[in-house]
Design a protein around this motif. Structure first.
Motif, PDB file in Angstrom:
ATOM      1  N   VAL A 121       0.907  -1.212  -0.133  1.00  0.00           N
ATOM      2  CA  VAL A 121       0.162   0.083  -0.046  1.00  0.00           C
ATOM      3  C   VAL A 121       0.830   1.251   0.149  1.00  0.00           C
ATOM      4  O   VAL A 121       1.689   1.573   0.915  1.00  0.00           O
ATOM      5  CB  VAL A 121      -0.832   0.101   1.233  1.00  0.00           C
ATOM      6  N   ILE A 122       0.860   1.996  -1.035  1.00  0.00           N
ATOM      7  CA  ILE A 122       1.819   3.309  -1.204  1.00  0.00           C
ATOM      8  C   ILE A 122       1.129   4.114  -0.159  1.00  0.00           C
ATOM      9  O   ILE A 122      -0.073   4.547  -0.477  1.00  0.00           O
ATOM     10  CB  ILE A 122       1.640   3.437  -2.633  1.00  0.00           C
ATOM     11  N   CYS A 123       1.861   4.891   0.286  1.00  0.00           N
ATOM     12  CA  CYS A 123       1.368   5.881   1.350  1.00  0.00           C
ATOM     13  C   CYS A 123       0.903   7.008   0.669  1.00  0.00           C
ATOM     14  O   CYS A 123       0.672   7.419  -0.507  1.00  0.00           O
ATOM     15  CB  CYS A 123       2.452   6.818   2.379  1.00  0.00           C
ATOM     16  N   GLY A 124      -0.315   7.788   1.678  1.00  0.00           N
ATOM     17  CA  GLY A 124      -1.287   8.737   0.985  1.00  0.00           C
ATOM     18  C   GLY A 124      -2.566   8.191   0.661  1.00  0.00           C
ATOM     19  O   GLY A 124      -3.334   8.972   0.092  1.00  0.00           O
ATOM     20  N   ASN A 125      -3.007   6.891   0.505  1.00  0.00           N
ATOM     21  CA  ASN A 125      -4.125   6.433  -0.113  1.00  0.00           C
ATOM     22  C   ASN A 125      -4.956   5.853   1.048  1.00  0.00           C
ATOM     23  O   ASN A 125      -4.492   5.505   2.225  1.00  0.00           O
ATOM     24  CB  ASN A 125      -3.622   5.051  -0.963  1.00  0.00           C
ATOM     25  N   GLU A 126      -6.030   5.689   0.934  1.00  0.00           N
ATOM     26  CA  GLU A 126      -7.149   5.091   1.647  1.00  0.00           C
ATOM     27  C   GLU A 126      -7.799   3.691   1.077  1.00  0.00           C
ATOM     28  O   GLU A 126      -7.957   3.762   0.006  1.00  0.00           O
ATOM     29  CB  GLU A 126      -8.287   6.039   2.095  1.00  0.00           C
ATOM     30  N   ILE A 127      -7.819   2.756   2.109  1.00  0.00           N
ATOM     31  CA  ILE A 127      -8.500   1.551   1.787  1.00  0.00           C
ATOM     32  C   ILE A 127      -9.835   1.828   2.546  1.00  0.00           C
ATOM     33  O   ILE A 127      -9.954   1.822   3.640  1.00  0.00           O
ATOM     34  CB  ILE A 127      -7.776   0.307   2.321  1.00  0.00           C
ATOM     35  N   GLY A 128     -11.156   1.811   1.621  1.00  0.00           N
ATOM     36  CA  GLY A 128     -12.276   2.005   2.120  1.00  0.00           C
ATOM     37  C   GLY A 128     -12.647   0.614   2.945  1.00  0.00           C
ATOM     38  O   GLY A 128     -12.339  -0.376   3.121  1.00  0.00           O
ATOM     39  N   SER A 129     -13.883   1.011   3.992  1.00  0.00           N
ATOM     40  CA  SER A 129     -14.347   0.035   4.460  1.00  0.00           C
ATOM     41  C   SER A 129     -14.838  -1.187   3.937  1.00  0.00           C
ATOM     42  O   SER A 129     -15.324  -1.289   2.904  1.00  0.00           O
ATOM     43  CB  SER A 129     -15.742   0.431   5.420  1.00  0.00           C
ATOM     44  N   PHE A 130     -14.325  -2.293   4.634  1.00  0.00           N
ATOM     45  CA  PHE A 130     -14.891  -3.747   3.990  1.00  0.00           C
ATOM     46  C   PHE A 130     -14.110  -4.027   2.753  1.00  0.00           C
ATOM     47  O   PHE A 130     -14.502  -4.843   2.028  1.00  0.00           O
ATOM     48  CB  PHE A 130     -16.287  -4.056   4.098  1.00  0.00           C
ATOM     49  N   ALA A 131     -13.303  -3.251   2.135  1.00  0.00           N
ATOM     50  CA  ALA A 131     -12.639  -3.403   1.245  1.00  0.00           C
ATOM     51  C   ALA A 131     -11.742  -4.931   1.131  1.00  0.00           C
ATOM     52  O   ALA A 131     -11.285  -5.102   2.306  1.00  0.00           O
ATOM     53  CB  ALA A 131     -11.776  -2.224   0.535  1.00  0.00           C
ATOM     54  N   LEU A 132     -11.584  -5.418   0.009  1.00  0.00           N
ATOM     55  CA  LEU A 132     -10.636  -6.537  -0.086  1.00  0.00           C
ATOM     56  C   LEU A 132      -9.507  -6.394  -0.919  1.00  0.00           C
ATOM     57  O   LEU A 132      -9.818  -6.358  -2.177  1.00  0.00           O
ATOM     58  CB  LEU A 132     -11.735  -7.722  -0.313  1.00  0.00           C
ATOM     59  N   VAL A 133      -8.286  -6.146  -0.582  1.00  0.00           N
ATOM     60  CA  VAL A 133      -7.057  -5.970  -1.405  1.00  0.00           C
ATOM     61  C   VAL A 133      -6.393  -7.547  -1.624  1.00  0.00           C
ATOM     62  O   VAL A 133      -6.225  -8.131  -0.546  1.00  0.00           O
ATOM     63  CB  VAL A 133      -6.175  -5.145  -0.894  1.00  0.00           C
ATOM     64  N   GLY A 134      -6.711  -8.086  -2.952  1.00  0.00           N
ATOM     65  CA  GLY A 134      -5.837  -9.441  -3.051  1.00  0.00           C
ATOM     66  C   GLY A 134      -4.396  -9.449  -2.682  1.00  0.00           C
ATOM     67  O   GLY A 134      -3.770  -8.334  -2.726  1.00  0.00           O
ATOM     68  N   ALA A 135      -3.977 -10.764  -2.691  1.00  0.00           N
ATOM     69  CA  ALA A 135      -2.682 -10.937  -2.255  1.00  0.00           C
ATOM     70  C   ALA A 135      -1.643 -10.477  -3.398  1.00  0.00           C
ATOM     71  O   ALA A 135      -1.911 -10.722  -4.536  1.00  0.00           O
ATOM     72  CB  ALA A 135      -2.504 -12.472  -2.180  1.00  0.00           C
ATOM     73  N   GLY A 136      -0.559  -9.841  -3.006  1.00  0.00           N
ATOM     74  CA  GLY A 136       0.444  -9.442  -4.107  1.00  0.00           C
ATOM     75  C   GLY A 136       0.092  -8.080  -4.867  1.00  0.00           C
ATOM     76  O   GLY A 136       0.760  -7.410  -5.639  1.00  0.00           O
ATOM     77  N   ALA A 137      -1.247  -7.461  -4.473  1.00  0.00           N
ATOM     78  CA  ALA A 137      -1.521  -6.285  -5.100  1.00  0.00           C
ATOM     79  C   ALA A 137      -0.717  -4.978  -4.738  1.00  0.00           C
ATOM     80  O   ALA A 137      -0.089  -5.014  -3.597  1.00  0.00           O
ATOM     81  CB  ALA A 137      -3.041  -6.052  -4.666  1.00  0.00           C
ATOM     82  N   VAL A 138      -0.502  -4.010  -5.684  1.00  0.00           N
ATOM     83  CA  VAL A 138      -0.053  -2.912  -5.123  1.00  0.00           C
ATOM     84  C   VAL A 138      -0.856  -1.668  -5.335  1.00  0.00           C
ATOM     85  O   VAL A 138      -1.242  -1.156  -6.297  1.00  0.00           O
ATOM     86  CB  VAL A 138       1.298  -2.643  -6.206  1.00  0.00           C
ATOM     87  N   VAL A 139      -1.286  -1.143  -4.343  1.00  0.00           N
ATOM     88  CA  VAL A 139      -2.180  -0.061  -4.340  1.00  0.00           C
ATOM     89  C   VAL A 139      -1.767   1.371  -4.145  1.00  0.00           C
ATOM     90  O   VAL A 139      -0.875   1.923  -3.647  1.00  0.00           O
ATOM     91  CB  VAL A 139      -3.069  -0.070  -2.880  1.00  0.00           C
ATOM     92  N   THR A 140      -1.970   1.914  -5.566  1.00  0.00           N
ATOM     93  CA  THR A 140      -1.423   3.384  -5.742  1.00  0.00           C
ATOM     94  C   THR A 140      -2.448   4.247  -5.655  1.00  0.00           C
ATOM     95  O   THR A 140      -2.080   5.442  -6.082  1.00  0.00           O
ATOM     96  CB  THR A 140      -0.686   3.442  -7.199  1.00  0.00           C
ATOM     97  N   ARG A 141      -3.434   4.002  -5.455  1.00  0.00           N
ATOM     98  CA  ARG A 141      -4.644   5.053  -5.305  1.00  0.00           C
ATOM     99  C   ARG A 141      -5.628   4.594  -4.433  1.00  0.00           C
ATOM    100  O   ARG A 141      -5.863   3.475  -3.739  1.00  0.00           O
ATOM    101  CB  ARG A 141      -5.278   5.411  -6.660  1.00  0.00           C
ATOM    102  N   ASP A 142      -6.622   5.198  -3.803  1.00  0.00           N
ATOM    103  CA  ASP A 142      -7.787   4.970  -2.884  1.00  0.00           C
ATOM    104  C   ASP A 142      -8.521   3.903  -3.467  1.00  0.00           C
ATOM    105  O   ASP A 142      -8.882   3.695  -4.854  1.00  0.00           O
ATOM    106  CB  ASP A 142      -8.572   6.377  -2.719  1.00  0.00           C
ATOM    107  N   VAL A 143      -8.809   3.006  -2.801  1.00  0.00           N
ATOM    108  CA  VAL A 143      -9.888   1.825  -2.552  1.00  0.00           C
ATOM    109  C   VAL A 143     -11.069   2.090  -2.142  1.00  0.00           C
ATOM    110  O   VAL A 143     -11.347   2.303  -0.880  1.00  0.00           O
ATOM    111  CB  VAL A 143      -9.355   0.631  -2.191  1.00  0.00           C
ATOM    112  N   PRO A 144     -12.190   2.278  -3.016  1.00  0.00           N
ATOM    113  CA  PRO A 144     -13.589   2.441  -2.438  1.00  0.00           C
ATOM    114  C   PRO A 144     -13.906   1.503  -1.495  1.00  0.00           C
ATOM    115  O   PRO A 144     -13.643   0.184  -1.452  1.00  0.00           O
ATOM    116  CB  PRO A 144     -14.552   2.382  -3.604  1.00  0.00           C
ATOM    117  N   ALA A 145     -14.908   1.558  -0.542  1.00  0.00           N
ATOM    118  CA  ALA A 145     -15.578   0.823   0.314  1.00  0.00           C
ATOM    119  C   ALA A 145     -16.101  -0.230  -0.336  1.00  0.00           C
ATOM    120  O   ALA A 145     -16.602  -0.304  -1.535  1.00  0.00           O
ATOM    121  CB  ALA A 145     -16.792   1.505   1.180  1.00  0.00           C
ATOM    122  N   TYR A 146     -15.984  -1.605   0.114  1.00  0.00           N
ATOM    123  CA  TYR A 146     -16.653  -2.720  -0.547  1.00  0.00           C
ATOM    124  C   TYR A 146     -15.773  -3.247  -1.648  1.00  0.00           C
ATOM    125  O   TYR A 146     -16.135  -4.269  -2.032  1.00  0.00           O
ATOM    126  CB  TYR A 146     -17.961  -2.751  -0.630  1.00  0.00           C
TER     127      TYR A 146
END
Length: 197
Positions: A121-146
């Motif tokens: 998870v790259i800094c400065g981003n938000e992972i929304g409530s109940f979101a599911l980030v898969g194994a090995g993912a690279v989060v570069t922007r906000d992830v919506p809830a669910y």
């Protein structure tokens, strides 16, 4: 730390000025740095570093080999899979330390979100409530809830129920096959239906 309302393995270090909630368990080779707050009923796996000044909500599960640095905030019921990574500086350089506030971006993981093993998870981003980030993912922007996201960079591939089941969405109103919770999809947003049907 015998007699306290939480458990810390003898190989772990807890700095002064740390708050740890009742029922929390901290396993082997961990270090919790000054100013950090850990809620109740958390499970902290081995070789985890938390802090300084990090907030971890109640009932969080942080698996082995995770470092949660200054600027990361976990709400209640967050799951961090083994060896997932939170970055804490946007443009790091060893020869040019980044100590300005604009270099240390805040990262928020909202209630009930899960982050899979080896995700980043790259800094400065938000992972929304109940979101599911898969194994090995690279989060570069906000992830919506669910949202269900995976890949590099992580992209949305569907929606998840609060219980964690990936939803089959063939209409604007969906029902979880496992727990029966209902949701409505509107304008690229998933919203719980109250009461569920």
């Amino acid at each position: 730390m015998a007699g306290l309302q939480f458990q810390v393995h003898e190989s772990s270090y807890i700095d002064d000025g740390v708050s740890i909630g009742e029922g929390t368990q901290i396993w082997h080779f961990c270090h919790v740095l000054t100013g950090s707050q850990i809620g109740t009923q958390c499970r902290i796996g081995q070789n985890v570093v938390i802090g300084p000044n990090v907030s971890v909500g109640n009932n969080c599960k942080i698996q082995n080999n995770v470092s949660i640095y200054n600027g990361v905030h976990l709400e209640d019921d967050v799951f961090c899979g083994p060896s997932m990574v939170f970055t804490n500086i946007n443009t790091p350089r060893s020869a040019f330390p980044r100590n300005r506030p604009e270099d240390n971006l805040q990262t928020h993981v909202r209630r009930g979100a899960s982050i899979g093993a080896n995700a980043t998870v790259i800094c400065g981003n938000e992972i929304g409530s109940f979101a599911l980030v898969g194994a090995g993912a690279v989060v570069t922007r906000d992830v919506p809830a669910y949202a269900v996201v995976y890949g590099n960079p992580a992209k949305q591939h569907g929606w998840a129920c609060e219980c964690g089941l990936v939803l089959t969405c063939d209409a604007n109103v969906v029902k979880c096959k496992e727990c029966g919770r209902g949701y409505e999809i509107q304008n690229d947003t998933l919203t719980p239906v109250t009461p569920s049907f």
